[in-house]
Design an enzyme around this catalytic site. Structure first.
Site, PDB file in Angstrom:
ATOM      1  CE1 TYR A  49      -3.034  -3.025   0.478  1.00  0.00           C
ATOM      2  CE2 TYR A  49      -3.519  -2.292   2.693  1.00  0.00           C
ATOM      3  CZ  TYR A  49      -3.718  -3.176   1.659  1.00  0.00           C
ATOM      4  OH  TYR A  49      -4.612  -4.200   1.819  1.00  0.00           O
ATOM      5  CG  LEU A 188     -18.960  -1.691   2.634  1.00  0.00           C
ATOM      6  CD1 LEU A 188     -18.863  -0.185   2.814  1.00  0.00           C
ATOM      7  CD2 LEU A 188     -20.197  -2.235   3.327  1.00  0.00           C
ATOM      8  CB  ILE A 227     -10.474  -4.459   7.649  1.00  0.00           C
ATOM      9  CG1 ILE A 227     -10.223  -5.511   6.554  1.00  0.00           C
ATOM     10  CG2 ILE A 227      -9.941  -4.973   8.983  1.00  0.00           C
ATOM     11  CD1 ILE A 227      -8.737  -5.664   6.199  1.00  0.00           C
ATOM     12  CE  LYS A 229     -10.903   2.120  -0.068  1.00  0.00           C
ATOM     13  NZ  LYS A 229     -10.244   2.071  -1.396  1.00  0.00           N
ATOM     14  CB  SER A 230     -14.905   4.775   5.084  1.00  0.00           C
ATOM     15  OG  SER A 230     -15.626   5.971   4.823  1.00  0.00           O
ATOM     16  CG  ASN A 239     -18.377   1.699   7.382  1.00  0.00           C
ATOM     17  OD1 ASN A 239     -19.508   1.710   6.878  1.00  0.00           O
ATOM     18  ND2 ASN A 239     -17.287   1.947   6.665  1.00  0.00           N
TER      19      ASN A 239
END
Length: 273
Positions: A49, A188, A227, A229-230, A239
């Site tokens: 990442y 999601l 886990i 992501k946002s 969430n």
């Protein structure tokens, strides 16, 4: 903080964590710092990442003790030798600004790497105190079983894509039988659940969004934690707000709708969206 924990064997991890894939620089820093302010206590990153430094800085700057934050990182699978793996882990620890991580994963199966070398080295790193637990990511049930044979410490988790359109039934069943956690990334479906009519219908019964219903579906499985992501403060809070309702068995079964098309679209959105 939100005191919701998944425990599988001797492995305990916050049920909800923050994924940081595709987050970089200040955006990553802000998301992690906001998440910690809201009560998240599990942050997931990876060498691939290229944001470990931002994650580490956010943890250091947050008003949360380091020992209260569960930190996961992943080894780039291109590091195939024990020496290369060790050097990369030391680099990750330096980037994160920590002496050890809570969970160290091998990011993907590498067909050119020797799995025995990989798992033996990771086991040694746990014994030496560089990580509290080890695990794998994107392994199917067969390869996970092989990894367990080579590791001389327990494999805590397999981190995989997991959502209503990709329920990973065979792998989940194996994890449940073997006391291995399943870490659900992309719960999601890269936004694919947001306009789903069934999730919206069920969500209205509980005053929850389709995203919240999808996350609840994931973590209501035995041995599963998630886990998502946002970067939005509101979405991060939403969430996390999934522990005050439970899906019925009938609702849970209706939500489970394996779809290679929707899973493929989620993968494309993740890579190119």
């Amino acid at each position: 903080m939100v005191d919701e924990t998944l425990t599988v064997g001797d492995f305990s991890v916050p049920t909800m964590g923050l994924g940081t894939w595709e987050l970089e620089g200040k955006q990553c820093y802000d998301a992690v710092k906001t998440a910690l302010e809201l009560g998240y206590r599990h942050i997931d990153t990876a060498q691939l990442y290229e944001n470990e430094w931002a994650v580490g800085r956010a943890i250091a700057d947050a008003d949360v003790d380091r020992e209260d934050v569960f930190v996961t990182t992943k080894i780039n699978p291109m590091h195939r030798s024990a020496e290369a793996m060790r050097e990369s882990v030391d680099a990750s620890l330096e980037q994160l600004g920590v002496d050890a991580v809570d969970l160290l994963l091998i990011h993907w199966p590498n067909p050119l790497a020797d799995l025995e070398t990989t798992m033996t080295t990771m086991s040694d790193l746990q014994v030496e105190g560089k990580t509290r637990h080890i695990g794998v990511s994107n392994f199917g049930a067969d390869r996970l079983e092989q990894a367990q044979e080579y590791a001389h410490v327990p494999i805590a988790t397999d981190q995989v894509q997991f959502h209503p359109f990709y329920p990973q039934r065979e792998l989940l069943q194996y994890c449940q039988q073997e006391d291995v956690a399943l870490t659900a990334y992309s719960p999601l479906a890269q936004g694919g659940v947001l306009r789903d009519d069934l999730l919206a219908e069920i969500g209205r019964r509980y005053d929850k969004s389709p995203a919240q219903v999808a996350i609840r579906w994931a973590i209501q499985h035995r041995n599963v934690h998630a886990i998502p992501k946002s970067t939005s403060r509101d979405h991060l809070a939403d969430n996390l707000d999934v522990f005050d309702f439970s899906l019925s068995r009938e609702e849970h079964d209706r939500i489970t709708r394996p779809s290679m098309l929707k899973t493929g679209l989620a993968t494309v959105r993740g890579r190119f969206g």
